[in-house]
Design a protein around this motif. Structure first.
Motif, PDB file in Angstrom:
ATOM      1  N   HIS A 109     -13.146  -4.521   5.319  1.00  0.00           N
ATOM      2  CA  HIS A 109     -14.548  -5.123   5.317  1.00  0.00           C
ATOM      3  C   HIS A 109     -14.766  -6.110   6.520  1.00  0.00           C
ATOM      4  N   GLY A 167      -1.895   7.316  -1.226  1.00  0.00           N
ATOM      5  CA  GLY A 167      -3.114   7.575  -2.259  1.00  0.00           C
ATOM      6  C   GLY A 167      -3.674   6.301  -2.694  1.00  0.00           C
ATOM      7  N   ASP A 168      -3.319   5.325  -2.336  1.00  0.00           N
ATOM      8  CA  ASP A 168      -4.133   3.927  -2.458  1.00  0.00           C
ATOM      9  C   ASP A 168      -5.386   4.017  -1.553  1.00  0.00           C
ATOM     10  N   VAL A 169      -6.290   3.317  -2.033  1.00  0.00           N
ATOM     11  CA  VAL A 169      -7.726   3.282  -1.390  1.00  0.00           C
ATOM     12  C   VAL A 169      -7.483   1.633  -0.825  1.00  0.00           C
ATOM     13  N   VAL A 170      -8.028   1.748   0.461  1.00  0.00           N
ATOM     14  CA  VAL A 170      -8.041   0.308   1.226  1.00  0.00           C
ATOM     15  C   VAL A 170      -9.186   0.227   1.807  1.00  0.00           C
ATOM     16  N   LEU A 171     -10.005  -0.824   1.497  1.00  0.00           N
ATOM     17  CA  LEU A 171     -11.318  -1.269   1.917  1.00  0.00           C
ATOM     18  C   LEU A 171     -11.331  -2.143   3.101  1.00  0.00           C
ATOM     19  N   VAL A 194       0.990  -1.144   0.040  1.00  0.00           N
ATOM     20  CA  VAL A 194       0.121  -0.042   0.139  1.00  0.00           C
ATOM     21  C   VAL A 194       0.826   1.309   0.091  1.00  0.00           C
TER      22      VAL A 194
END
Length: 82
Positions: free
Chosen positions: A73, A67-71, A64
């Motif tokens: 859940h 600027g990366d998007v981490v979801l 990562v």
């Protein structure tokens, strides 16, 4: 010649390449983490395992970057409770 630990300290390790299921073990000091007195053995085992799983996914599976998007859940499970 070990610095940072003394006999009798509570420590944990994971993936030291040494197998498991032993009462005593010689482990390189750089593979150890201290377990605070307020943390039970069960908590330490779960936190170390789940925390290293998260670290592996964020650093090894996909590194990562800013600027990366981490979801994340299902954060109610073991990793989410960390």
């Amino acid at each position: 010649d070990v610095a940072g630990f003394k006999p009798g300290d509570r420590v944990a390790y994971m993936n030291a390449g040494l197998g498991a299921y032993a009462d005593h073990r010689i482990v390189p000091a750089e593979k150890l983490v201290s377990i605070p007195a307020a943390v039970s053995d069960e908590q330490a085992a779960a936190l170390l395992f789940k925390g290293l799983t998260a670290q592996y996914l964020l650093r090894k599976t996909h590194r990562v970057q800013p600027g990366d998007v981490v979801l994340v859940h299902a954060a109610a499970g073991g990793v989410g409770q960390i």
